[in-house]
Design an enzyme around this catalytic site. Sequence first.
Site, short mmCIF file in Angstrom:
data_model
loop_
_atom_site.label_atom_id
_atom_site.label_comp_id
_atom_site.label_asym_id
_atom_site.label_seq_id
_atom_site.Cartn_x
_atom_site.Cartn_y
_atom_site.Cartn_z
N GLU A 99 -21.55 -5.14 -0.44
CA GLU A 99 -20.19 -5.53 -0.11
C GLU A 99 -19.83 -5.19 1.34
O GLU A 99 -19.17 -5.97 2.03
CB GLU A 99 -19.19 -4.88 -1.07
N TYR A 102 -10.19 -4.24 -1.49
CA TYR A 102 -11.15 -5.25 -1.94
C TYR A 102 -12.47 -4.60 -2.37
O TYR A 102 -12.98 -4.88 -3.47
CB TYR A 102 -11.43 -6.28 -0.84
N ASP A 125 -10.51 -11.14 -1.61
CA ASP A 125 -10.95 -11.32 -0.23
C ASP A 125 -10.45 -12.66 0.30
O ASP A 125 -9.65 -13.35 -0.35
CB ASP A 125 -12.47 -11.22 -0.13
#
Length: 411
Positions: free
Chosen positions: A100, A183, A201
């Site tokens: 991520e 997020y 996102d």
Amino acid sequence: ILGFFVIQMKDVCCFMPNTDTHPQFAEALREAEKVGVKLLAYDCKVTKDSIQIAGEVPVVLDAQDPFDSLPKDMIRWYRRNKRDLPWRNTKDAYHIWVSEIMLQQTRVEAVKPYYERFLNELPTVEALAEAPEDRLLKLWEGLGYYNRVRNMQNAARVVMEKYDGRMPENYEALLELPGIGRYTAGAISSIAFGIPVPAVDGNVLRVMSRLTMDEDDILKQSVKSRWEREIGVMMPQDRPGAFNQALMELGAVVCVPNGTAKCGQCPLEAFCMAREAGRIRDFPKKAPKKQRKIEKRTVLILLAGNRTAICKRPENGLLAGLYEPLNLKEHLSREQILNYLKERHISALHIQEAEESKHIFSHKEWHMAGYIVKVEEPLGRETDDIIFVEREERKKNYPIPSAFRAYMKYM
């Protein structure tokens, strides 16, 4: 009971007549259903020469909130269409975290080799926490935004001290770690631990803005927070990770930016207000970006035999702690370059122009003019802020930012 078959495109979530453009057709279907006609709809794949019938899809005759069925529709679509990506084959929170962070500001295809290399060398939180900074930055070389990996290391050290090396299985605890925002915490929580929290996102904001023709600026935190709340309400308790990834995937491969959305492949096409209004290009709404500051620089590739000069950048600020070829502010003439080198007690033997290059940062642009300069072997302490290294040593040990990619071939 009679059958009424409607052949739709592949992977639609439902069949629903358009009551605005074809109200009589919609009313005829309602009347037919009232007298016992069973209405069936199937999706299919249509080619020039064939129609391949797929599965039955629900028939919706009365208006309903499209968000009622969105989680189920999205998870079904995701199961059929998701890309095979290495970080999707694990529930390891550390691996998901690494992916991520890498995927922020970086294309998926570019991330794949970095992800594999990073985890091969730093397979655990402990290994990340203990990695020497130069080695850490070298592993990140080319991904840019180097504060991302510095924050990861700081967070890893907190995890070692506070959680005995195990990523905390708690959304709020994840949020407290350096470099992890809402997020990323939502993605790790939902995918690794099955916690039903949203991961919103830019891809998700684009999908939701187009679905609802939301006129609000998605760059505002208040707008993002509102969508986090609304998506949180519809979040399925049993498969939150799959739902979050489905929305992200839809925005990444179907509801793509700049008006090129592939609406015919979208499972939510029937519900999309922007598509219905022909206004895909109008969403999402964003405030205009501030114009980037332009900085002119002169890049000097100093060659001494089989060695090349590099300098270490300051420990704070842009590209902190990385190495770079010698470079100076403004575009300098050959005479100015030779005078500068003379002041540094560096003897130039030959100078020639290299190509110009441009690198864009989030807030500024570097417009670079390059020169290749052959110099005598350095002898004095006057050049002790410059390191002359051989090519293989530089490639192995010294992280150089991609801003200088155009000049790497000379080094």
